[in-house]
Design an enzyme around this catalytic site. Structure first.
Site, mmCIF file in Angstrom:
data_model
loop_
_atom_site.group_PDB
_atom_site.id
_atom_site.type_symbol
_atom_site.label_atom_id
_atom_site.label_comp_id
_atom_site.label_asym_id
_atom_site.label_seq_id
_atom_site.Cartn_x
_atom_site.Cartn_y
_atom_site.Cartn_z
ATOM 1 N N CYS A 255 0.868 -1.181 0.000
ATOM 2 C CA CYS A 255 0.000 0.000 0.000
ATOM 3 C C CYS A 255 0.903 1.229 0.000
ATOM 4 O O CYS A 255 2.072 1.128 -0.377
ATOM 5 C CB CYS A 255 -0.966 -0.022 1.181
ATOM 6 S SG CYS A 255 -0.171 -0.009 2.808
ATOM 7 N N ARG B 243 -3.360 -0.624 5.359
ATOM 8 C CA ARG B 243 -3.968 -1.707 4.576
ATOM 9 C C ARG B 243 -3.071 -2.923 4.373
ATOM 10 O O ARG B 243 -3.506 -4.060 4.581
ATOM 11 C CB ARG B 243 -4.427 -1.166 3.210
ATOM 12 C CG ARG B 243 -5.568 -0.198 3.332
ATOM 13 C CD ARG B 243 -5.746 0.589 2.070
ATOM 14 N NE ARG B 243 -4.594 1.469 1.823
ATOM 15 C CZ ARG B 243 -4.387 2.156 0.725
ATOM 16 N NH1 ARG B 243 -5.250 2.039 -0.277
ATOM 17 N NH2 ARG B 243 -3.342 2.944 0.597
ATOM 18 N N ASP C 257 -8.318 3.498 1.117
ATOM 19 C CA ASP C 257 -7.388 3.976 2.138
ATOM 20 C C ASP C 257 -8.166 4.559 3.319
ATOM 21 O O ASP C 257 -8.850 5.567 3.174
ATOM 22 C CB ASP C 257 -6.498 5.050 1.507
ATOM 23 C CG ASP C 257 -5.384 5.496 2.430
ATOM 24 O OD1 ASP C 257 -5.377 5.092 3.602
ATOM 25 O OD2 ASP C 257 -4.511 6.247 1.954
HETATM 26 P P1 4NP Z 1 -1.798 2.804 4.021
HETATM 27 O O1 4NP Z 1 -2.432 4.165 4.571
HETATM 28 O O2 4NP Z 1 -1.253 3.095 2.647
HETATM 29 O O3 4NP Z 1 -2.958 1.881 3.981
HETATM 30 O O4 4NP Z 1 -0.727 2.397 5.011
HETATM 31 C C1 4NP Z 1 -1.711 5.372 4.574
HETATM 32 C C2 4NP Z 1 -0.884 5.649 5.627
HETATM 33 C C3 4NP Z 1 -0.189 6.837 5.650
HETATM 34 C C4 4NP Z 1 -0.311 7.728 4.609
HETATM 35 C C5 4NP Z 1 -1.128 7.445 3.542
HETATM 36 C C6 4NP Z 1 -1.833 6.243 3.525
HETATM 37 N N1 4NP Z 1 0.395 8.967 4.663
HETATM 38 O O5 4NP Z 1 0.232 9.770 3.726
HETATM 39 O O6 4NP Z 1 1.157 9.194 5.600
#
Ligand code: 4NP
Length: 154
Positions: free
Chosen positions: A9, A15, A124
């Site tokens: 992800c 995720r 997300d």
């Molecule tokens: P992930 O969620 O991709 O599912 O781990 C996110 C976690 C952090 C960020 C974006 C998505 N961020 O921009 O910090």
């Protein structure tokens, strides 16, 4: 060697750690040997445990993902894993750009493996409401089971 899968992800704190945790427990329950890991395309959270809300959503379903630590995907991952699986279409596009032409591993969208969910994202949940994490957990469980169905069929 057992089949190996890397879930990817953006941050590797929501995720893909949930996907890794879901796959670990479901493969153990179904007694299917598989090597599982996760990574992010971004480096913002490298070394951090999963987001507390992701940990809570997993734990609410009996799965402890607190021991995971975020890492960024490396070019070697495209060869080290039989499958590299993106949580959403944006990540899939980024991975397609990064992936060396000679890479051995297959690249796919997670929910493309789930009948009736083709083309859909594991949304997300990071900036959204708390229930986004429960929805993401349900999605990664569906994806894990569908992947194992395919592995079982050979
Ligand atoms: P992930 O969620 O991709 O599912 O781990 C996110 C976690 C952090 C960020 C974006 C998505 N961020 O921009 O910090």
């Amino acid at each position: 060697m057992p089949h190996s899968i890397l879930f990817v992800c953006l941050g590797n704190i929501c995720r893909s750690p949930m996907a890794e945790g879901a796959m670990r427990v479901v493969s153990e329950q179904r007694e299917i040997e598989v090597i599982v890991d996760s990574a992010g395309t971004g480096a913002w959270h490298v070394g951090n445990p999963p987001d507390g809300r992701a940990q809570a959503a997993a734990l609410a379903n009996g799965v402890n993902i607190s021991g995971q630590r975020a890492r960024q995907i490396s070019m070697r991952d495209f060869d080290r894993f039989d499958q590299v699986i993106a949580m959403d279409r944006s990540v899939l596009g980024d991975l397609d750009g990064l992936r060396p032409e000679t890479a051995g591993g297959a690249l796919s969208l997670f929910l493309d493996h789930v009948a009736g969910r083709e083309g859909q994202d594991v949304v997300d949940p990071y900036y959204g409401e708390e229930d986004g994490f429960a929805i993401a957990w349900a999605d990664v469980m569906a994806g894990a089971n569908a992947l194992l169905d395919k592995l079982e069929r050979g």
